[in-house]
Enzyme design. Sequence first.
Site, mmCIF file in Angstrom:
data_model
loop_
_atom_site.group_PDB
_atom_site.id
_atom_site.type_symbol
_atom_site.label_atom_id
_atom_site.label_comp_id
_atom_site.label_asym_id
_atom_site.label_seq_id
_atom_site.Cartn_x
_atom_site.Cartn_y
_atom_site.Cartn_z
ATOM 1 N N SER A 82 0.848 -1.193 0.000
ATOM 2 C CA SER A 82 0.000 0.000 0.000
ATOM 3 C C SER A 82 0.879 1.238 0.000
ATOM 4 C CB SER A 82 -0.902 0.009 1.238
ATOM 5 O OG SER A 82 -1.635 1.220 1.321
ATOM 6 N N SER A 84 0.053 4.295 0.426
ATOM 7 C CA SER A 84 -0.318 5.220 1.502
ATOM 8 C C SER A 84 -0.297 4.584 2.883
ATOM 9 C CB SER A 84 -1.720 5.780 1.251
ATOM 10 O OG SER A 84 -2.696 4.751 1.413
ATOM 11 N N GLY A 85 -0.553 3.282 2.957
ATOM 12 C CA GLY A 85 -0.705 2.618 4.251
ATOM 13 C C GLY A 85 -1.993 3.005 4.952
ATOM 14 N N THR A 87 -5.353 2.514 3.249
ATOM 15 C CA THR A 87 -6.514 1.945 2.574
ATOM 16 C C THR A 87 -7.374 1.189 3.582
ATOM 17 O OG1 THR A 87 -5.165 1.729 0.584
ATOM 18 C CG2 THR A 87 -7.244 0.503 0.635
ATOM 19 N N GLU A 144 4.071 1.691 -7.628
ATOM 20 C CA GLU A 144 3.767 0.337 -8.103
ATOM 21 C C GLU A 144 4.934 -0.266 -8.884
ATOM 22 O OE1 GLU A 144 -0.727 1.990 -8.387
ATOM 23 O OE2 GLU A 144 0.477 1.796 -10.204
#
Length: 177
Positions: A82, A84-85, A87, A144
């Site tokens: 993730s 952003s960490g 989700t 990604e």
Amino acid sequence: MHQQLIIDKISGILEATPDSHDKTLVEMLDQAKRIFISGAGRSKLVGNFFAMRLMHGGYDVSVVGEIVTPSIKAGDLLIIISGSGETEQLIAFTKKAKEVGAKIVLISAKDDSTIGDMADVTLQIGRSEQYGKVKGMPMGTVFELSTLFFLEATISHVIHDKGIAEEEMRSRHANLE
């Protein structure tokens, strides 16, 4: 022009990623009874790539959300990918894994996040400031692709260190295609 832009950006991020990350990840993979991988969107697709190669390497691995994924238990490892960490769905998965005593690794673009606070280990790919807007690489592409390259390099580390022959990996490859 765009190919070189992408190559340069990913190279810079990988150069800023600590060399110890792949060793840390491999140690956690080897200590786990089973491995579970999760992400959302394109990060989930990167996780699918990694899960396939881990399976080829002989690990017991499942992708969270598949109909045949078993329940996670103590002694297992949950890898969350993730950027952003933050989700929501992945936060819920992390909470559940923590409740049952599984180990948790977050692979992220950020060193501080909700999931990171719960994880046993956070592997930050590059540095946070490297993830600003990049022309031609929208909406998470930088994270990604950098993560995909990092995980492919980790698989290369596993294959080399364990002496896993390509023929052995190929014997585990799907044959109902």
